[in-house]
Motif scaffolding. Sequence first.
Motif, PDB file in Angstrom:
ATOM      1  N   ARG A   1       0.861  -1.195   0.000  1.00  0.00           N
ATOM      2  CA  ARG A   1       0.000   0.000   0.000  1.00  0.00           C
ATOM      3  C   ARG A   1       0.885   1.228   0.000  1.00  0.00           C
ATOM      4  O   ARG A   1       1.934   1.233   0.650  1.00  0.00           O
ATOM      5  N   PRO A   2       0.477   2.284  -0.716  1.00  0.00           N
ATOM      6  CA  PRO A   2       1.270   3.511  -0.673  1.00  0.00           C
ATOM      7  C   PRO A   2       1.355   4.021   0.765  1.00  0.00           C
ATOM      8  O   PRO A   2       0.371   3.964   1.503  1.00  0.00           O
ATOM      9  N   HIS A   3       2.510   4.484   1.155  1.00  0.00           N
ATOM     10  CA  HIS A   3       2.719   5.002   2.498  1.00  0.00           C
ATOM     11  C   HIS A   3       3.018   6.492   2.458  1.00  0.00           C
ATOM     12  O   HIS A   3       3.456   7.034   1.450  1.00  0.00           O
ATOM     13  N   GLU A   4       2.770   7.119   3.586  1.00  0.00           N
ATOM     14  CA  GLU A   4       3.069   8.539   3.736  1.00  0.00           C
ATOM     15  C   GLU A   4       4.028   8.687   4.901  1.00  0.00           C
ATOM     16  O   GLU A   4       3.940   7.966   5.888  1.00  0.00           O
ATOM     17  N   ARG A   5       4.951   9.624   4.751  1.00  0.00           N
ATOM     18  CA  ARG A   5       5.859   9.947   5.864  1.00  0.00           C
ATOM     19  C   ARG A   5       5.513  11.324   6.399  1.00  0.00           C
ATOM     20  O   ARG A   5       5.228  12.232   5.631  1.00  0.00           O
ATOM     21  N   PHE A   6       5.540  11.475   7.713  1.00  0.00           N
ATOM     22  CA  PHE A   6       5.461  12.819   8.279  1.00  0.00           C
ATOM     23  C   PHE A   6       6.241  12.851   9.587  1.00  0.00           C
ATOM     24  O   PHE A   6       6.528  11.813  10.190  1.00  0.00           O
ATOM     25  N   ALA A   7       6.628  14.061   9.986  1.00  0.00           N
ATOM     26  CA  ALA A   7       7.414  14.224  11.212  1.00  0.00           C
ATOM     27  C   ALA A   7       6.558  14.916  12.260  1.00  0.00           C
ATOM     28  O   ALA A   7       5.776  15.821  11.949  1.00  0.00           O
ATOM     29  N   VAL A   8       6.707  14.466  13.498  1.00  0.00           N
ATOM     30  CA  VAL A   8       5.975  15.053  14.620  1.00  0.00           C
ATOM     31  C   VAL A   8       7.005  15.551  15.626  1.00  0.00           C
ATOM     32  O   VAL A   8       7.814  14.768  16.124  1.00  0.00           O
ATOM     33  N   ALA A   9       7.008  16.851  15.899  1.00  0.00           N
ATOM     34  CA  ALA A   9       7.952  17.415  16.883  1.00  0.00           C
ATOM     35  C   ALA A   9       7.173  17.895  18.103  1.00  0.00           C
ATOM     36  O   ALA A   9       6.186  18.633  17.973  1.00  0.00           O
ATOM     37  N   VAL A  10       7.599  17.447  19.291  1.00  0.00           N
ATOM     38  CA  VAL A  10       6.922  17.817  20.541  1.00  0.00           C
ATOM     39  C   VAL A  10       7.943  18.052  21.649  1.00  0.00           C
ATOM     40  O   VAL A  10       9.093  17.617  21.554  1.00  0.00           O
TER      41      VAL A  10
ATOM     42  N   VAL B   1       3.238   5.625   7.638  1.00  0.00           N
ATOM     43  CA  VAL B   1       1.955   4.899   7.731  1.00  0.00           C
ATOM     44  C   VAL B   1       1.296   4.803   6.367  1.00  0.00           C
ATOM     45  O   VAL B   1       1.573   5.624   5.483  1.00  0.00           O
ATOM     46  N   PRO B   2       0.394   3.811   6.179  1.00  0.00           N
ATOM     47  CA  PRO B   2      -0.363   3.773   4.927  1.00  0.00           C
ATOM     48  C   PRO B   2      -1.115   5.085   4.718  1.00  0.00           C
ATOM     49  O   PRO B   2      -1.620   5.679   5.682  1.00  0.00           O
ATOM     50  N   VAL B   3      -1.154   5.542   3.467  1.00  0.00           N
ATOM     51  CA  VAL B   3      -1.783   6.822   3.132  1.00  0.00           C
ATOM     52  C   VAL B   3      -3.200   6.920   3.698  1.00  0.00           C
ATOM     53  O   VAL B   3      -3.594   7.953   4.246  1.00  0.00           O
ATOM     54  N   ASP B   4      -3.981   5.846   3.579  1.00  0.00           N
ATOM     55  CA  ASP B   4      -5.377   5.857   4.052  1.00  0.00           C
ATOM     56  C   ASP B   4      -5.483   6.153   5.544  1.00  0.00           C
ATOM     57  O   ASP B   4      -6.467   6.716   6.010  1.00  0.00           O
ATOM     58  N   ASP B   5      -4.469   5.720   6.317  1.00  0.00           N
ATOM     59  CA  ASP B   5      -4.550   5.837   7.779  1.00  0.00           C
ATOM     60  C   ASP B   5      -3.974   7.142   8.313  1.00  0.00           C
ATOM     61  O   ASP B   5      -4.142   7.471   9.485  1.00  0.00           O
ATOM     62  N   ALA B   6      -3.259   7.881   7.453  1.00  0.00           N
ATOM     63  CA  ALA B   6      -2.507   9.046   7.930  1.00  0.00           C
ATOM     64  C   ALA B   6      -3.379  10.167   8.515  1.00  0.00           C
ATOM     65  O   ALA B   6      -3.072  10.673   9.596  1.00  0.00           O
ATOM     66  N   PRO B   7      -4.491  10.583   7.844  1.00  0.00           N
ATOM     67  CA  PRO B   7      -5.253  11.714   8.395  1.00  0.00           C
ATOM     68  C   PRO B   7      -5.777  11.444   9.803  1.00  0.00           C
ATOM     69  O   PRO B   7      -5.669  12.296  10.690  1.00  0.00           O
ATOM     70  N   ALA B   8      -6.332  10.247  10.033  1.00  0.00           N
ATOM     71  CA  ALA B   8      -6.883   9.921  11.358  1.00  0.00           C
ATOM     72  C   ALA B   8      -5.777   9.881  12.411  1.00  0.00           C
ATOM     73  O   ALA B   8      -5.974  10.331  13.547  1.00  0.00           O
TER      74      ALA B   8
END
Length: 204
Positions: free
Chosen positions: A134-143, A176-183
Amino acid sequence: MTDEGYRTVAGPGEARFEVRGSEFIGHVRPARDVDAAESFVERVGEEYADATHNVPAYRVRADPFREYASDDGEPSGSAGKPALNVLQQREVENVVAVVTRYYGGTNLGVGGLARAYSRAVKEGVDDAGVTTERPHERFAVAVDYDDSGSVRSVLESDGANFEAAYEERVTFDVRVPVDDAPALRERIASATSGRAAIEGAGEE
């Protein structure tokens, strides 16, 4: 690019055989982008620099979709195109193949070469195995450190792939898989009351 699954090779594959004295070695690898495909082609070229030919072919889910093949000195249409045709027929993407040939003294003709190069890629793909990705998306979370436990527990409960870097702030590199990223992004924002800085790095 769509969110639907796509077929790719499950891992590295190799094929070796001889045709009338010429040795053929098919090398097949997954490649997540054009750079990865190109660097694998280069690596094989360096490792088998003494070979008569190193014929590359790849198909990569870029924007726009990229397909590439070269005859690398073989007669036009006898090597690169047959190699690429196999990847097209097998409907695999994010994949690179390089076929190494050591000339054995007998000319195989265009038909014989096309069959040998096709066979090397076919057997290489068979050896690697085919899987649906499945296509995946990468993003960074800084806290800040205070929120890092909450973010980590959201990511772990979601089964997301991530790496954490603990510096002045804590940065999570998430895949994460693209579909799951927004949630998932919403859950992280909610768990940190909007304090998390989330930056997208794109699809792969």
